[in-house]
Each structure stands twice: as structure tokens, then as C-alpha cells.
Design a protein around this motif. Structure first.
Motif, PDB file in Angstrom:
ATOM      1  N   ARG A  19     -14.851  31.607   2.404  1.00 57.75           N
ATOM      2  CA  ARG A  19     -13.246  31.114   2.233  1.00 57.75           C
ATOM      3  C   ARG A  19     -11.966  31.622   1.327  1.00 57.75           C
ATOM      4  N   TYR A  22     -11.534  35.419   0.878  1.00 64.16           N
ATOM      5  CA  TYR A  22     -10.562  35.809   1.487  1.00 64.16           C
ATOM      6  C   TYR A  22      -9.204  34.856   1.155  1.00 64.16           C
ATOM      7  N   THR A  23      -9.562  33.878   0.547  1.00 63.45           N
ATOM      8  CA  THR A  23      -8.124  33.256  -0.231  1.00 63.45           C
ATOM      9  C   THR A  23      -7.716  34.276  -1.072  1.00 63.45           C
ATOM     10  N   GLN A  26      -6.418  38.083   0.106  1.00 61.71           N
ATOM     11  CA  GLN A  26      -5.536  38.275   0.403  1.00 61.71           C
ATOM     12  C   GLN A  26      -3.760  37.920  -0.558  1.00 61.71           C
ATOM     13  N   TRP A  31      -2.345  42.715   4.264  1.00 62.67           N
ATOM     14  CA  TRP A  31      -2.530  43.225   5.360  1.00 62.67           C
ATOM     15  C   TRP A  31      -4.459  42.682   5.758  1.00 62.67           C
ATOM     16  N   PRO A  33      -5.781  40.195   6.781  1.00 65.36           N
ATOM     17  CA  PRO A  33      -5.640  39.774   8.537  1.00 65.36           C
ATOM     18  C   PRO A  33      -6.185  40.413   9.206  1.00 65.36           C
ATOM     19  N   PHE A  34      -5.100  41.725   8.819  1.00 66.38           N
ATOM     20  CA  PHE A  34      -5.471  42.825  10.103  1.00 66.38           C
ATOM     21  C   PHE A  34      -5.405  43.112  10.274  1.00 66.38           C
ATOM     22  N   LEU A  36      -9.164  42.382   9.035  1.00 64.22           N
ATOM     23  CA  LEU A  36     -10.327  42.526   9.371  1.00 64.22           C
ATOM     24  C   LEU A  36     -10.559  41.956  10.849  1.00 64.22           C
ATOM     25  N   ALA A  37      -9.526  41.620  11.426  1.00 60.94           N
ATOM     26  CA  ALA A  37      -9.530  42.160  13.208  1.00 60.94           C
ATOM     27  C   ALA A  37      -9.057  43.340  13.785  1.00 60.94           C
ATOM     28  N   SER A  77     -17.654  42.268   7.509  1.00 57.38           N
ATOM     29  CA  SER A  77     -15.921  42.404   6.657  1.00 57.38           C
ATOM     30  C   SER A  77     -16.188  41.057   6.376  1.00 57.38           C
TER      31      SER A  77
END
Length: 236
Positions: A19, A22-23, A26, A31, A33-34, A36-37, A77
Motif C-alpha cells: 500500500r 502504491y501510494t 501514484q 495512471w 491504477p490503469f 495495474l488493471a 504488479s
């Protein structure tokens, strides 16, 4: 009076580190989140595709390969985020006083000895000189305006050449100008230097230079970098 607890500080768990990573990442790459998705979707799609290509084709094999692809995406990821977090860190510290020392003390590895404290500093302008010693010899790194670094760099180079005769002394300047090294390439540039001395000579050089180095701990060291703020914690 109750005795103070001596229990060691508990380290954050794996998911807490993810976490944090990630924070941190980002903030620089919105971008993320896109991305990783997309990795998860592509991993799952690749798995399903393999399930259809490998006979005999059955529902359960397609599902199994799809889950395998999803797990591969999940495992990949954090690796992508770790790489991006390193790029984000370099972007944040680029141009900040103390950046060179931070990189040299954390990214050179055990084959080099370096410190985040400068061996020479101009307290008025915050120009600073850092030093690393390794199998490639002595490396002097200047951080700041090159014109104002001349005296600091020359003093440190003369000191190294005087006490370590025959050992190569390399001078690097951090920046984006001609013949300067970007902060993101500082550690790789130092590591790529050819090996010129053996371990015994390296230890002797470290001892000699330390014996003649003047302490700069009493000088106001630039405090432009807080490693806890700019370096994301990597998952273990």
C-alpha cells in the motif's frame, strides 16, 4: 515506576508495504491504477488463450489457465511498482541538496564505501562534494554549480592523490548539463568504472583517506532530502 518496554519496533506487514509503495508511486504516475488493471486483464487473457490453445480444451482447463494468468499478473504488479517507484524517487530528489549523498550511500552496494555526509561543503550556497571508494578507485562527486565547486573538488582530489598515489581518482558532477551525470544514472556510472585496485589496496586507501579527512560534522549540512519521504518502502 513501570519499566519501559524494550520490544523491537514492529515492521509493517507485506500488504502495508504494498500500500505504501502504491501510494508513493501514484503521486508521480497518476495512471498507475490503469496500468495495474491492464496487467491483470492481460495476464488473465493470456492464461485463457493458452487454455484454448492446449488440447484437450475443457472448461476447467481454461478456468485453471485463466487463474494462473491472473496470479502471474498479481505477482508481476509489485515488480512493476518497484521499478516505477525508483523512477519516481529520482524525479523527486533531482536537484535537491543532498541527493547525491543519498544515492551514493544507498545504491552503490557493498563493493563501494560512501556516506550521505559530504566531505566538503559550502554552507552558504549548499554546494557539496561527496566521496566513494571502491575497486574502481576514488570517486569524487560534486553537487551544485560547477563554478563554485571548483575549489572543493580540487581540494578533495588533491587529498586523494596525495595519500593514495597510483589509485585512479574520478570526478563526476551531478546535473543535466554537458559532461554531467543525472542523479538517476549516478550509481550505475560509478559501478561501471573498471576495477583498478584489489581489496587490500581498497582497504588501505580507505584507512589513509579517513586518517587525513577533516570532519565536517560541525558544518551546517544541506537538509534538502528526507529519505523517509522520498524513498518508498519495497515489499519483502
Amino acid at each position: 515506576m513501570a519499566a519501559r518496554s524494550t520490544a523491537p519496533e514492529k515492521r509493517p506487514g507485506f500488504f502495508a508495504q504494498i500500500r505504501t509503495l502504491y501510494t508513493f508511486t501514484q503521486k508521480t504516475f497518476g495512471w498507475l491504477p490503469f496500468l495495474l488493471a491492464g496487467i491483470l486483464v492481460l495476464g488473465t487473457g493470456a492464461g485463457v488463450g493458452i487454455g484454448f490453445l492446449i488440447p484437450p480444451v475443457a472448461v476447467w482447463t481454461v478456468i485453471l489457465w485463466g487463474v494462473t494468468g491472473l496470479m502471474a499478473g498479481i505477482l508481476g504488479s509489485p515488480m512493476i511498482m518497484t521499478r516505477l517507484s525508483t523512477i519516481a524517487m529520482y524525479r523527486q530528489i533531482d536537484g535537491m541538496p543532498g541527493a547525491a549523498g543519498h544515492v551514493m550511500s544507498t545504491a552503490l552496494g557493498r563493493k563501494w564505501q560512501a556516506s550521505d555526509m559530504p566531505v566538503g561543503v559550502n554552507p552558504k550556497t549548499q554546494e557539496a562534494v561527496y566521496r566513494a571508494i571502491g575497486r574502481g578507485g576514488v570517486v569524487i562527486v560534486g553537487e551544485g554549480a560547477r563554478g563554485r565547486l571548483t575549489r572543493l573538488v580540487n581540494d578533495e582530489r588533491s587529498k586523494a592523490q596525495r595519500v593514495a598515489q597510483g589509485v585512479p581518482v574520478t570526478v563526476l558532477y551531478v546535473g543535466h548539463g554537458e559532461d554531467e551525470v543525472p542523479i538517476s544514472k549516478l550509481a550505475p556510472t560509478i559501478k561501471k568504472l573498471p576495477k583498478k585496485i584489489d581489496r587490500a589496496t581498497m582497504a588501505a586507501v580507505i584507512k589513509r583517506i579517513d586518517s587525513v579527512s577533516q570532519s565536517v560534522t560541525s558544518l551546517p549540512i544541506p537538509k534538502g532530502i528526507d529519505p523517509q519521504r522520498v524513498r518508498a518502502q519495497r515489499p519483502r
